[in-house]
Design an enzyme around this catalytic site. Sequence first.
Site, PDB file in Angstrom:
ATOM      1  N   MET A   1       0.852  -1.184   0.000  1.00 47.27           N
ATOM      2  CA  MET A   1       0.000   0.000   0.000  1.00 47.27           C
ATOM      3  C   MET A   1       0.884   1.228   0.000  1.00 47.27           C
ATOM      4  SD  MET A   1      -1.985   2.558   1.401  1.00 47.27           S
ATOM      5  CE  MET A   1      -1.475   2.570   3.103  1.00 47.27           C
ATOM      6  N   CYS A   2       0.411   2.291  -0.629  1.00 44.74           N
ATOM      7  CA  CYS A   2       1.262   3.471  -0.811  1.00 44.74           C
ATOM      8  C   CYS A   2       0.441   4.749  -0.771  1.00 44.74           C
ATOM      9  CB  CYS A   2       1.985   3.421  -2.156  1.00 44.74           C
ATOM     10  SG  CYS A   2       2.938   1.930  -2.421  1.00 44.74           S
ATOM     11  N   GLY A   3       1.195   5.821  -0.589  1.00 46.65           N
ATOM     12  CA  GLY A   3       0.679   7.146  -0.882  1.00 46.65           C
ATOM     13  C   GLY A   3       1.332   7.580  -2.177  1.00 46.65           C
TER      14      GLY A   3
END
Length: 614
Positions: A1-3
């Site tokens: 998961m990332c920004g």
Amino acid sequence: MCGIFCLLRLAAAQLDGDKTVHEHLKRRGPNCSQDLTVTGTNPFYQCVFSAHVLHLRGLLTPQPVQDNAGNVLVWNGEVFGGLPVMPEENDTAVLSQRLSACNDPSEILSILSSVRGPWAFVYYQRARDYLWFGRDFFGRRSLLWKFDPEENGLTLTSVAAHTSGPAQIVWQEVPAVGVFRIDLKAVTDAGSVTFEVYPWAHAGNDLPSTCNEIKLESLPSSCTAVMNQTGLVLASPVCPLNTSIPKLLNETELHLNSHPSVEDLDQLLGCTGSKNEVNSLIDVLSEAVRRRVQCLPFGDQDNSPLINGQAAVAILFSGGIDSMILAALADRHIPTHQPIDLLNVAFKLQDPSTKVESTKKHKKHNNKPTDSTMTGANSQKSSSFDVPDRITGKAGLKELQDLNPERRWNFVEINVAQEELQKMRQERICHLVHPLDTVLDDSIGCAVWFAARGAGFIAEDNDQTCFTSSAKVILTGIGADEQLAGYSRHRVRFKTSGHEGLIQELAMELGRISSRNLGRDDRVIADHGKEARFPYLDEDVVSFLNALPVWEKADLSLPRGVGEKLLLRLAAKQLGLGPSAVLPKRAMQFGSRIAKLENSREKASDKCKRLLTG
């Protein structure tokens, strides 16, 4: 998961990203941060990429990922199926390799169509000067956009910030209607931005099949959207909704109790002939949960085991049927020696005299605002937080302990005082909920933020021990009510319009879940460096439920606590759950009591001033 973040500059002007936005992005991805700028020379454009990674699967892969040909990918997603990804592999790296081999749009669409799991992405295709971006079919990952016409710059980001800038420059959610492509050469020459839309095959029935201009609800100012001229679409990952209407109503004679009971479900299981459907639902939902709780790094990046038996998975837990089934199925797939955290949030409603006394005491000692967990653990009686969801949560805990007494179930009591609610809403939550802005968004956003933080206490031997959940994956039950007629409005629609009206309502629910719920929930949960996962919105689960006629999923002629989400209630009984299987639906804002903290005359759809002035 990332920004993930991308700033497209179409002019030489220096556009700087908002520092607050980057702070939010870094909290989403605490394990690795990196920036990358690519520049086109003929004509001029510049793409500034930034990505912040939460490491969950395979080898830690820094983003943005740039291949040998100069293509750049920022990917906020999970591949749970469709593309082969080995346990030791990272899905971002696998996807980048696959996209690098693509020569034409149909190949890119084929890869994206095959992915099973949530995603949002931005992909720069160097050789063609194309910028691709979009969200998955349900919009399970957030992606926002805005365009500054004066600076000629487009920004795409996982999370934004609520500011008081020019009214015409506003953040909006990228619609989950398909994938968008920008021809960078064409838009630079034209001096304005046009998005080519590649829609989902049957998700955007409102989208035209021609290249005429498309009107989307959330389109940045000074930008236009057109259907791609080739007529290409993404293949839908789910089957169409079954719209058949029963010719005859169920005339089976039932003798249900005046108050819903587990015995009612026994009777229904025996006479409705639905055992095959119940078992099939359990199988497909169990597999969806398995995909989301396995292949996790149960430890640090060196694969060391979690210390002191910390949990890797948590569940937003009210003790209601949706979260109870998730817990029971997670119990199947997580080794018994590993705990599971059950996150249960409650908001204290002080009476006026208590509030005045508390304020005087605070001023007298000049203390700093105390953490809500300390308030709950040390200075407040637990009965002050015995809201409906706390009561049903404790009852649900006992059911789970009976189901598997060898498992350590960490029932995390997260108690939130009004003072901290107001503080954190102004500092963090108003930015995360933005651009949504209703009273309902405020209530749900705040409740989910505090629950996902996981800071509270657990009761051990009649003592309260401060506890903060270590889990990086949080399962949430969203999607069950929308597909199985769990809301009171479904019962109203059924009474007024029968099965046909109910089917229309359910179709609308799933169609708007991206803009109504999922982007907001992703932003709020990810702010803690944790990832939201939605088993009820797994593509196989949705396809299974879509294929069933509506009367096999719900029977709204039956009482509350039985008729709505009937198939799920029967599955709960089959799994060995007890009274939780017949609990009526209670919305989170009411079950946690947050809705009673503010103006009781507000409507859920009203603009929330607390968010606008945060």
